[in-house]
Design a protein around this motif. Structure first.
Motif, PDB file in Angstrom:
ATOM      1  N   ARG A 189       0.809  -1.220   0.000  1.00 18.01           N
ATOM      2  CA  ARG A 189       0.000   0.000   0.000  1.00 18.01           C
ATOM      3  C   ARG A 189       0.846   1.276   0.000  1.00 18.01           C
ATOM      4  NH1 ARG A 189      -3.841  -3.343   2.790  1.00 18.01           N
ATOM      5  NH2 ARG A 189      -2.890  -3.075   4.810  1.00 18.01           N
ATOM      6  N   THR A 190       2.135   1.176   0.271  1.00 17.39           N
ATOM      7  CA  THR A 190       2.983   2.371   0.268  1.00 17.39           C
ATOM      8  C   THR A 190       3.378   2.808  -1.142  1.00 17.39           C
ATOM      9  OG1 THR A 190       5.089   1.171   0.489  1.00 17.39           O
ATOM     10  CG2 THR A 190       3.929   1.760   2.543  1.00 17.39           C
ATOM     11  N   PHE A 191       3.130   1.952  -2.115  1.00 17.35           N
ATOM     12  CA  PHE A 191       3.460   2.260  -3.508  1.00 17.35           C
ATOM     13  C   PHE A 191       2.280   2.955  -4.172  1.00 17.35           C
ATOM     14  CE2 PHE A 191       6.289  -1.089  -2.321  1.00 17.35           C
ATOM     15  CZ  PHE A 191       7.451  -0.866  -3.031  1.00 17.35           C
ATOM     16  N   SER A 192       2.569   3.990  -4.936  1.00 15.29           N
ATOM     17  CA  SER A 192       1.522   4.691  -5.686  1.00 15.29           C
ATOM     18  C   SER A 192       2.092   5.101  -7.035  1.00 15.29           C
ATOM     19  CB  SER A 192       1.044   5.922  -4.922  1.00 15.29           C
ATOM     20  OG  SER A 192       2.075   6.888  -4.864  1.00 15.29           O
ATOM     21  N   ALA A 193       1.204   5.453  -7.941  1.00 16.44           N
ATOM     22  CA  ALA A 193       1.646   5.870  -9.281  1.00 16.44           C
ATOM     23  C   ALA A 193       2.533   7.105  -9.221  1.00 16.44           C
ATOM     24  CB  ALA A 193       0.442   6.120 -10.174  1.00 16.44           C
ATOM     25  N   SER A 194       2.307   7.969  -8.264  1.00 18.54           N
ATOM     26  CA  SER A 194       3.103   9.195  -8.179  1.00 18.54           C
ATOM     27  C   SER A 194       4.507   8.951  -7.608  1.00 18.54           C
ATOM     28  CB  SER A 194       2.381  10.252  -7.337  1.00 18.54           C
ATOM     29  OG  SER A 194       2.241   9.804  -6.006  1.00 18.54           O
ATOM     30  N   LYS A 195       4.695   7.846  -6.867  1.00 26.02           N
ATOM     31  CA  LYS A 195       5.999   7.559  -6.274  1.00 26.02           C
ATOM     32  C   LYS A 195       6.756   6.449  -6.999  1.00 26.02           C
ATOM     33  CE  LYS A 195       4.472   6.754  -2.081  1.00 26.02           C
ATOM     34  NZ  LYS A 195       4.402   6.510  -0.633  1.00 26.02           N
ATOM     35  N   TRP A 196       6.026   5.607  -7.754  1.00 27.81           N
ATOM     36  CA  TRP A 196       6.648   4.425  -8.344  1.00 27.81           C
ATOM     37  C   TRP A 196       6.111   4.237  -9.757  1.00 27.81           C
ATOM     38  CZ3 TRP A 196      10.636   2.117  -6.180  1.00 27.81           C
ATOM     39  CH2 TRP A 196      11.052   0.872  -6.657  1.00 27.81           C
ATOM     40  N   PHE A 197       6.807   4.804 -10.728  1.00 23.25           N
ATOM     41  CA  PHE A 197       6.333   4.724 -12.113  1.00 23.25           C
ATOM     42  C   PHE A 197       7.498   4.508 -13.061  1.00 23.25           C
ATOM     43  CE2 PHE A 197       7.880   8.916 -13.242  1.00 23.25           C
ATOM     44  CZ  PHE A 197       7.900   9.572 -12.024  1.00 23.25           C
ATOM     45  N   GLY A 198       7.188   3.989 -14.232  1.00 20.36           N
ATOM     46  CA  GLY A 198       8.210   3.798 -15.259  1.00 20.36           C
ATOM     47  C   GLY A 198       9.191   2.692 -14.944  1.00 20.36           C
ATOM     48  N   LYS A 199       8.811   1.767 -14.079  1.00 21.76           N
ATOM     49  CA  LYS A 199       9.712   0.674 -13.721  1.00 21.76           C
ATOM     50  C   LYS A 199       9.388  -0.565 -14.550  1.00 21.76           C
ATOM     51  CE  LYS A 199      11.523   2.825 -10.085  1.00 21.76           C
ATOM     52  NZ  LYS A 199      11.143   4.188 -10.397  1.00 21.76           N
ATOM     53  N   PRO A 200      10.408  -1.366 -14.874  1.00 22.27           N
ATOM     54  CA  PRO A 200      10.151  -2.619 -15.588  1.00 22.27           C
ATOM     55  C   PRO A 200       9.430  -3.622 -14.680  1.00 22.27           C
ATOM     56  CG  PRO A 200      12.476  -2.407 -15.041  1.00 22.27           C
ATOM     57  CD  PRO A 200      11.820  -1.128 -14.637  1.00 22.27           C
ATOM     58  N   ALA A 201       8.895  -4.664 -15.277  1.00 21.26           N
ATOM     59  CA  ALA A 201       8.097  -5.653 -14.539  1.00 21.26           C
ATOM     60  C   ALA A 201       8.852  -6.301 -13.385  1.00 21.26           C
ATOM     61  CB  ALA A 201       7.588  -6.722 -15.497  1.00 21.26           C
ATOM     62  N   ASN A 202      10.170  -6.499 -13.535  1.00 21.95           N
ATOM     63  CA  ASN A 202      10.911  -7.140 -12.439  1.00 21.95           C
ATOM     64  C   ASN A 202      11.079  -6.227 -11.227  1.00 21.95           C
ATOM     65  OD1 ASN A 202      12.827  -5.504 -13.735  1.00 21.95           O
ATOM     66  ND2 ASN A 202      14.490  -6.959 -13.415  1.00 21.95           N
ATOM     67  N   LEU A 203      10.676  -4.961 -11.348  1.00 22.25           N
ATOM     68  CA  LEU A 203      10.688  -4.030 -10.209  1.00 22.25           C
ATOM     69  C   LEU A 203       9.262  -3.616  -9.835  1.00 22.25           C
ATOM     70  CD1 LEU A 203      13.694  -1.724 -11.203  1.00 22.25           C
ATOM     71  CD2 LEU A 203      13.691  -3.666  -9.625  1.00 22.25           C
ATOM     72  N   SER A 204       8.309  -4.488 -10.094  1.00 24.04           N
ATOM     73  CA  SER A 204       6.926  -4.161  -9.758  1.00 24.04           C
ATOM     74  C   SER A 204       6.770  -4.087  -8.238  1.00 24.04           C
ATOM     75  CB  SER A 204       5.973  -5.218 -10.311  1.00 24.04           C
ATOM     76  OG  SER A 204       6.034  -6.393  -9.529  1.00 24.04           O
ATOM     77  N   PRO A 205       5.825  -3.282  -7.753  1.00 22.09           N
ATOM     78  CA  PRO A 205       5.575  -3.225  -6.310  1.00 22.09           C
ATOM     79  C   PRO A 205       5.321  -4.603  -5.709  1.00 22.09           C
ATOM     80  CG  PRO A 205       4.429  -1.443  -7.391  1.00 22.09           C
ATOM     81  CD  PRO A 205       4.987  -2.325  -8.483  1.00 22.09           C
ATOM     82  N   LEU A 206       4.636  -5.474  -6.448  1.00 23.88           N
ATOM     83  CA  LEU A 206       4.354  -6.822  -5.948  1.00 23.88           C
ATOM     84  C   LEU A 206       5.643  -7.569  -5.617  1.00 23.88           C
ATOM     85  CD1 LEU A 206       1.576  -7.877  -8.483  1.00 23.88           C
ATOM     86  CD2 LEU A 206       1.261  -7.356  -6.059  1.00 23.88           C
ATOM     87  N   LYS A 207       6.659  -7.397  -6.445  1.00 25.32           N
ATOM     88  CA  LYS A 207       7.928  -8.103  -6.239  1.00 25.32           C
ATOM     89  C   LYS A 207       8.823  -7.397  -5.227  1.00 25.32           C
ATOM     90  CE  LYS A 207       7.718 -10.396 -10.658  1.00 25.32           C
ATOM     91  NZ  LYS A 207       8.332 -10.647 -11.944  1.00 25.32           N
ATOM     92  N   VAL A 208       8.835  -6.074  -5.267  1.00 26.65           N
ATOM     93  CA  VAL A 208       9.691  -5.310  -4.358  1.00 26.65           C
ATOM     94  C   VAL A 208       9.243  -5.479  -2.905  1.00 26.65           C
ATOM     95  CG1 VAL A 208      10.429  -2.975  -3.743  1.00 26.65           C
ATOM     96  CG2 VAL A 208      10.337  -3.657  -6.141  1.00 26.65           C
ATOM     97  N   ALA A 209       7.940  -5.439  -2.665  1.00 27.49           N
ATOM     98  CA  ALA A 209       7.413  -5.561  -1.304  1.00 27.49           C
ATOM     99  C   ALA A 209       7.717  -6.930  -0.697  1.00 27.49           C
ATOM    100  CB  ALA A 209       5.914  -5.286  -1.295  1.00 27.49           C
TER     101      ALA A 209
END
Length: 120
Positions: A13-33
């Motif tokens: 829930r800490t990830f949002s479009a305004s803070k986390w954008f333009g990242k490739p799929a291997n850096l998705s919020p689902l994977k980073v969290a």
């Protein structure tokens, strides 16, 4: 701070479009969290356990090969950027936390669990 699914969702829930954008799929919020990171501001991750910080900006002017190399470097920091005695160092959450349930029984069980919590 724990390895529970709910703790994972709180990090997510800490990830949002305004803070986390333009990242490739291997850096998705689902994977980073999965690795214990919270998104605290644009392109910046923090661990609430060891206070480590990872900066994740990738210059949009880079070509695809260089962007891929930059993403791989960031992924390495995400996997290995915790301090030595941090509970997240080398111990990510289960990969299943980032997967969408494929059967309705699992979904029904999770919904029932959430409803039970709300009734308390």
């Amino acid at each position: 701070m724990d390895f529970s699914r709910e703790s994972y969702r709180e990090r997510l829930r800490t990830f949002s479009a305004s803070k986390w954008f333009g990242k490739p799929a291997n850096l998705s919020p689902l994977k980073v969290a999965l690795h214990g990171w919270h998104c605290i501001k644009e392109n910046t991750l923090a661990c609430q356990c060891c206070n480590a910080i990872v900066y994740t900006s990738i210059d949009s002017r880079l070509g695809s090969e260089m962007r891929s190399k930059a993403a791989d470097m960031i992924l390495d920091k995400i996997r290995n950027g915790h301090k030595v005695k941090c509970m997240w160092a080398g111990s990510p959450s289960p990969k299943s936390f980032a997967e969408i349930p494929s059967n309705t029984q699992q979904i029904a069980a999770e919904v029932a669990s959430r409803v039970a919590i709300l009734k308390k």
